[in-house]
Design an enzyme around this catalytic site. Sequence first.
Site, PDB file in Angstrom:
ATOM      1  N   GLN A 143       0.817  -1.218   0.000  1.00  0.00           N
ATOM      2  CA  GLN A 143       0.000   0.000   0.000  1.00  0.00           C
ATOM      3  C   GLN A 143       0.851   1.270   0.000  1.00  0.00           C
ATOM      4  O   GLN A 143       0.475   2.278   0.608  1.00  0.00           O
ATOM      5  CB  GLN A 143      -0.991  -0.001   1.165  1.00  0.00           C
ATOM      6  CG  GLN A 143      -2.096  -1.036   1.008  1.00  0.00           C
ATOM      7  CD  GLN A 143      -3.260  -0.833   1.951  1.00  0.00           C
ATOM      8  OE1 GLN A 143      -3.116  -0.248   3.021  1.00  0.00           O
ATOM      9  NE2 GLN A 143      -4.431  -1.324   1.566  1.00  0.00           N
ATOM     10  N   MET A 506     -27.542  14.087 -19.544  1.00  0.00           N
ATOM     11  CA  MET A 506     -26.774  15.022 -20.355  1.00  0.00           C
ATOM     12  C   MET A 506     -26.037  14.300 -21.472  1.00  0.00           C
ATOM     13  O   MET A 506     -25.937  14.799 -22.606  1.00  0.00           O
ATOM     14  CB  MET A 506     -25.786  15.802 -19.483  1.00  0.00           C
ATOM     15  CG  MET A 506     -25.158  16.989 -20.191  1.00  0.00           C
ATOM     16  SD  MET A 506     -26.364  18.243 -20.676  1.00  0.00           S
ATOM     17  CE  MET A 506     -26.627  19.081 -19.117  1.00  0.00           C
TER      18      MET A 506
END
Length: 622
Positions: A143, A506
């Site tokens: 990580q 949209m």
Amino acid sequence: MSNHPVDNVTYANKGTVTGGAITDIIESQRKGALRGAQLLAKAMQAEGVDLLFGYPGGANLEIFDVLAEFGIRCIRTEHEQGAVHAAQGYARATGRVGVCLATSGPGATNLVTGIADAMSDSIGIVCITGNVPSHLLGKNAFQEVDIVAVTRPITKRNYLVSRVTDIPEVVREGFALAGGRRPGPVLIDIPKDIQQHYPRDHEGNYTPPRVPAVIEPPEPAATGMTGNQLEQALRLLSEAERPVIYAGGGIVAAGAHSELLQLAERAQIPVTTTLMGHGCFPPAHPLALHTLGMHGAKYANTAINEADLVIAAGVRFDDRVTGKVSEFIKHGRIIHIDIDRDELNKNKDVTLPVCADIKLALEQLLAHCPSVTNRPWVTQVQQWKTAWPYPQPECDAISPQFAINLLSEITKGEAIVSLGVGQHQMWAMQHYQSTRTRAFLSSSGFGTMGYGLPAAIGAKAAFPERTVIDIDGDGSLNMTVHELATCHRFKLGVKVVVINNQWLGMVRQWQDMIYNKNRAGSSLSDPLTRVKADNDMDIYPNFLAIAEGYRVRSERVLRKEDLPAAFERMLANPNEPYLLDVIVAREENVYPMIPAGGTYKDILMSDADLKTVQPQQQGSNI
């Protein structure tokens, strides 16, 4: 804090000359010693932070462990993107710096969209990330990510803390930058060993740094106009017969809405605003031109382009406002006032560029600007407003415009409203008439779908007594609907109004207009639904079932006559989260619309106008 601190080191201890484990400090000085995570929390406390939004993980648990010790409440969102958008909502609603906290690797990268969004809209937030221990940086540890490199282009400043003694200074400077001059995002990345280190010298003496740190101001103080600039501005104003004020997010950020109103009234100047400036001017005022731009009012777009002088205050001449920039305000003179010198003459060459604090500049103009009692131009503009109102279609189904206009009337425009991104955002811009500043929270420059719900969480956490409504689309809400859990867990009475048309509306509108109605990927309905009767609506996904799973009350409205009572039920208890699924006309288009790259003369007001536009007439930026 413990009277007998002990190490809880979760890595191979590699102390530095300025920090190390508690056992590296002379024993008599260990009592009451603060480690890096505590210094961070204390430094945030000194900046007035009492609330942040975050998500825990291995690299930031040290910080989570000490927040309560310093009176800092953490609202744990369901995803780090929710945390950063909540910090934005908090910042925009309050004018204070918002704070979010994430772990390393994917936790940090999940903040990136919100950081870029805050950079685009000039929102002051501080993002704090944990990272792997210093000696593992660059080793592809579990990580690990170089989040400082990742976010460098989208922050005002970012920091990798390399010494525990640097924490107070970094925090002090970071908050000053985030909330200073032109606000924006700042990132502070703190490796886990730095969080666990205690400050010391080479002899083992505990050497706590000063909190708050004393630093030089990281940015020069804002000033007003120079004498020469003020003289030129007053001359241009005195010569103008058709002036317009074009006001943006800078008015909101500077808290200059009162000065804006006074100047407009004294000089009888109509005012139009950007999406970021929504709410900075009273919408019912005779001089209000409301919002301009691609989906702005025809009267606003006409007025600014027919003006002989435009005072552009805290705007950046965004392409969604200008359309074809070479034709925008082609014949008028422009005074552009902005706190950021780099914005001047960047997108549009102007007559008088002024780098100044907008509030101070408007105060200077007010002190010297003569009163105007009769300006024929105002009469002309008001005639345009009467002739070209925002379209509100008549139909049997609930129109989105009707739903939002009704919500505006019921709340009297006093709610804090947040928005997702899409058609519903433009309809809200047109039909929700905000009567208070810092009450219309929209991802404007970056256009981030999923912004609405977590931004509302941030605003509601800041103002639990205020009505906070997320006006969202079904597509946009689907990206962060899991944050309903945050509303439930923390008893945040956010109201979610879903303008549900079963499309990425949209996108569908553009596809119909430009791509010969090839609606690739824009349908949100269930492609596997069974065949049903024409009057049997199959709504997908089932937001009511999702809300029930998160233990949030909800209901669905299908008929126009049922909507007023449904809104009243939704608003009845301000402390209760509530989702109202409003099923609207499925293929309604947003008008007005200036085709991308077009001008105000190309504005479309209806589907009939749309049929006259050929795909090749579209500009490149939709």
